[in-house]
Design a protein around this motif. Structure first.
Motif, PDB file in Angstrom:
ATOM      1  N   ALA A 188       0.828  -1.206   0.000  1.00  0.00           N
ATOM      2  CA  ALA A 188       0.000   0.000   0.000  1.00  0.00           C
ATOM      3  C   ALA A 188       0.860   1.252   0.000  1.00  0.00           C
ATOM      4  O   ALA A 188       2.027   1.226   0.406  1.00  0.00           O
ATOM      5  N   ARG A 189       0.292   2.367  -0.471  1.00  0.00           N
ATOM      6  CA  ARG A 189       0.959   3.666  -0.359  1.00  0.00           C
ATOM      7  C   ARG A 189       1.077   4.010   1.114  1.00  0.00           C
ATOM      8  O   ARG A 189       0.335   3.500   1.942  1.00  0.00           O
ATOM      9  N   SER A 190       1.995   4.899   1.449  1.00  0.00           N
ATOM     10  CA  SER A 190       2.264   5.238   2.845  1.00  0.00           C
ATOM     11  C   SER A 190       1.016   5.684   3.598  1.00  0.00           C
ATOM     12  O   SER A 190       0.749   5.199   4.702  1.00  0.00           O
ATOM     13  N   ASP A 191       0.253   6.610   3.025  1.00  0.00           N
ATOM     14  CA  ASP A 191      -0.922   7.111   3.728  1.00  0.00           C
ATOM     15  C   ASP A 191      -1.991   6.039   3.885  1.00  0.00           C
ATOM     16  O   ASP A 191      -2.663   5.953   4.906  1.00  0.00           O
ATOM     17  N   GLU A 192      -2.115   5.162   2.882  1.00  0.00           N
ATOM     18  CA  GLU A 192      -3.085   4.072   2.968  1.00  0.00           C
ATOM     19  C   GLU A 192      -2.656   3.059   4.030  1.00  0.00           C
ATOM     20  O   GLU A 192      -3.482   2.555   4.796  1.00  0.00           O
ATOM     21  N   ALA A 193      -1.358   2.751   4.061  1.00  0.00           N
ATOM     22  CA  ALA A 193      -0.849   1.782   5.033  1.00  0.00           C
ATOM     23  C   ALA A 193      -1.044   2.274   6.465  1.00  0.00           C
ATOM     24  O   ALA A 193      -1.447   1.509   7.341  1.00  0.00           O
TER      25      ALA A 193
END
Length: 192
Positions: free
Chosen positions: A14-19
Motif C-alpha cells: 500500500a501507499r504510505s498514507d493508505e498503510a
C-alpha cells in the motif's frame, strides 16, 4: 478475520498514507503475527509502520508530491512535467541514488533557462524534513512552517514517507489555535 500473511502483504504494497490508515484499524495483539508473516527484507519496513502512533507526523502524510532523482537534468525534468496530464500543485522532493531525501526543488528553478543543463540536485533547497515519529504537536512548532505550506516527512533511514501540511497536523494534534499562523502572530511571538 483476515490471515496475517494477507494483511502483511496489503501493508507492504500500500501507499504510505493508505498503510498508516490500515494500521490504525489493526489491534496491537496482531502485530507479532504480521511481522512473522513477512520476509526478513520487508520486516523492518513493516515494523516502522506498526510503530507510527496515530498522533505522529507519519500518520498524517500524503503521497501528493513529485519525487525526482538528483542527477536528472532540469531540462529533462521540465519536459516530463510539461508532458504530464496531472497539473495539480505538488511539492517536488529530490532524492539521491539510494532514495534518501536531499531537499525540495522549486519549479522556478526547474524552468529557468540557465538551469536546463544542471542536475536537479544542484537546485534543491536543503529544507529540513520532519521525522515521521515526531509527535504532531511538536512538529507544529517547526520553523520551516514560516516558509513552506507542506514539509517532507522521512523515516529513520532518511527515506521519504510523504509530505504533510500544517493544517493536517493541527487537526490530529487537536490544536484549534494552531491554525492561526498569521504574520502578525509570528512577529509578536518573536518580539517577546
Amino acid at each position: 478475520m483476515l490471515e496475517p500473511a494477507l494483511i502483511a502483504r496489503m501493508l507492504t504494497t500500500a501507499r504510505s498514507d493508505e498503510a498508516v490508515a490500515l494500521v490504525s484499524h489493526i489491534n496491537e495483539t496482531r502485530y507479532t503475527a504480521l511481522l512473522q508473516a513477512v520476509s526478513p527484507g520487508h520486516r523492518r519496513t513493516l515494523q516502522e509502520l506498526l510503530e507510527f502512533p496515530s498522533h505522529s507526523v507519519a500518520s498524517r502524510v500524503s503521497t501528493a508530491f513529485i519525487r525526482v532523482q538528483e542527477d536528472m537534468l532540469c531540462g529533462v525534468f521540465s519536459e516530463q512535467l510539461a508532458a504530464s496530464t496531472d497539473t495539480s500543485p505538488r511539492p517536488v522532493l529530490v532524492v539521491d541514488n539510494r532514495g534518501k531525501y536531499i531537499g525540495m526543488l522549486s519549479l522556478q528553478a526547474v524552468y529557468a533557462r540557465k538551469n536546463r543543463s544542471r542536475p536537479t540536485g544542484e537546485g534543491a533547497l536543503p529544507v529540513e524534513a520532519l521525522n515521521g515519529l515526531t509527535d504532531a504537536k511538536t512538529a507544529l512548532s517547526a520553523r520551516q512552517w514560516l516558509k513552506y505550506l507542506e514539509l517532507p516527512v522521512i523515516d529513520g533511514r532518511h527515506r521519504i514517507i510523504g509530505v504533510v501540511s500544517r493544517a493536517s497536523l493541527a487537526r490530529v494534534a487537536g490544536a484549534s489555535k494552531a491554525l492561526d499562523f498569521s504574520a502578525e502572530r509570528v512577529v509578536a511571538e518573536l518580539a517577546t
